[in-house]
Write an enzyme that holds these catalytic residues in place. Structure first.
Site, PDB file in Angstrom:
ATOM      1  N   GLY A  41      19.064  55.237  29.588  1.00 52.82           N
ATOM      2  CA  GLY A  41      18.824  54.206  28.581  1.00 52.82           C
ATOM      3  C   GLY A  41      18.528  54.733  27.182  1.00 52.82           C
ATOM      4  O   GLY A  41      17.904  54.034  26.392  1.00 52.82           O
TER       5      GLY A  41
ATOM      6  N   HIS B 279      31.556  54.770  25.065  1.00 52.63           N
ATOM      7  CA  HIS B 279      32.166  55.703  26.023  1.00 52.63           C
ATOM      8  C   HIS B 279      32.120  57.122  25.447  1.00 52.63           C
ATOM      9  O   HIS B 279      32.442  57.318  24.265  1.00 52.63           O
ATOM     10  CB  HIS B 279      33.607  55.274  26.298  1.00 52.63           C
ATOM     11  CG  HIS B 279      34.264  56.116  27.336  1.00 52.63           C
ATOM     12  ND1 HIS B 279      33.980  55.972  28.683  1.00 52.63           N
ATOM     13  CD2 HIS B 279      35.155  57.142  27.248  1.00 52.63           C
ATOM     14  CE1 HIS B 279      34.673  56.872  29.362  1.00 52.63           C
ATOM     15  NE2 HIS B 279      35.387  57.585  28.518  1.00 52.63           N
TER      16      HIS B 279
HETATM   17  C1  GAR Z   1      26.255  57.818  27.581  1.00 53.16           C
HETATM   18  O1  GAR Z   1      26.782  59.075  27.246  1.00 53.16           O
HETATM   19  C2  GAR Z   1      27.368  56.785  27.665  1.00 53.16           C
HETATM   20  O2  GAR Z   1      28.370  56.984  26.707  1.00 53.16           O
HETATM   21  C3  GAR Z   1      27.887  57.034  29.043  1.00 53.16           C
HETATM   22  O3  GAR Z   1      26.742  57.256  29.835  1.00 53.16           O
HETATM   23  C4  GAR Z   1      25.708  57.817  29.009  1.00 53.16           C
HETATM   24  C5  GAR Z   1      24.488  56.952  29.156  1.00 53.16           C
HETATM   25  O4  GAR Z   1      23.375  57.536  28.527  1.00 53.16           O
HETATM   26  N1  GAR Z   1      28.667  55.942  29.502  1.00 53.16           N
HETATM   27  C6  GAR Z   1      29.677  56.051  30.341  1.00 53.16           C
HETATM   28  O5  GAR Z   1      30.040  57.110  30.814  1.00 53.16           O
HETATM   29  C7  GAR Z   1      30.351  54.735  30.687  1.00 53.16           C
HETATM   30  N2  GAR Z   1      31.524  54.967  31.431  1.00 53.16           N
HETATM   31  P1  GAR Z   1      22.077  56.680  28.238  1.00 53.16           P
HETATM   32  O6  GAR Z   1      21.704  55.964  29.538  1.00 53.16           O
HETATM   33  O7  GAR Z   1      21.045  57.693  27.860  1.00 53.16           O
HETATM   34  O8  GAR Z   1      22.368  55.699  27.131  1.00 53.16           O
END
Ligand code: GAR
Length: 193
Positions: A20, A114
């Protein structure tokens, strides 16, 4: 692209599955004067998602749904979103795929972030795949969500340089730092701000 009516902030929900950190950056942004949105609900498919802690810190309601029975969960979720008057959804590390029916109900109102320069490296494991292909750059993309995975209209992208000794972890951290800036900028852009 999205119209503001009056000077009230548009109510939104952020969907997460994990840490998050993007949620946190969006909450901080939402509290600034220039933000056109407020964050009124956090949705997670994962009851253990660390990001749910931000709900407590910032006093934002949370909804946890088990997406195994997708139709049932999505129907419950649609009812919740309606009851909270949610007008837009931001996917931030949300690792479930929403159904066509759900996306149609929020057509043009769901954004995703993404960790690659789309259309390159849709799906999972983006950083390792970029390294395996000896890319010189990678980055992140904010795009509208349509029914095809990671394929909706691109709002904004940010490129980062891949250095010689890059690992998937160092690249992920570098990209994530840019994600935190890009998502708020993309929101301002879709509101023509
Ligand atoms: C982020 O890098 C986001 O871009 C990626 O997951 C991570 C979440 O980090 N999303 C994907 O890969 C979607 N397919 P966070 O929970 O710290 O925001």
């Amino acid at each position: 692209m999205v119209k503001l009516t009056g000077n009230k902030k548009v109510k939104t929900a952020v969907f997460i599955s994990g840490t998050g950190s993007n949620l946190r950056s969006l909450i901080k942004f939402s509290k600034t004067n220039r933000s056109p949105i407020s964050i009124d609900l956090i949705v997670s498919n994962n009851p253990k998602a660390k990001g749910l802690g931000f709900g407590k810190i910032f006093k934002i309601r949370k909804k946890i749904l088990n997406f195994d029975k997708k139709n049932q969960s999505e129907n419950k979720l649609l009812a919740t979103l309606k009851s909270y008057d949610i007008k837009m959804i931001f996917l931030a590390g949300f690792m479930k795929i929403l159904s066509k029916n759900f996306i149609t109900k929020f057509k043009g109102k769901i954004l995703n972030i993404h960790p690659s320069l789309l259309p390159k490296y849709k799906g999972l494991n983006t950083h390792q795949r970029a390294l395996d292909n000896k890319e010189k750059h990678s980055g992140c993309t904010v795009h509208f969500v349509n029914s095809k995975l990671d394929s909706g209209k691109i709002v904004l992208q940010k490129k980062v340089k891949i250095s010689r000794n890059e690992t998937k972890h160092s690249l992920a951290a570098k990209v994530l730092a840019q994600e935190h800036k890009l998502y708020p900028r993309a929101i301002l852009k879709i509101f023509n701000l």
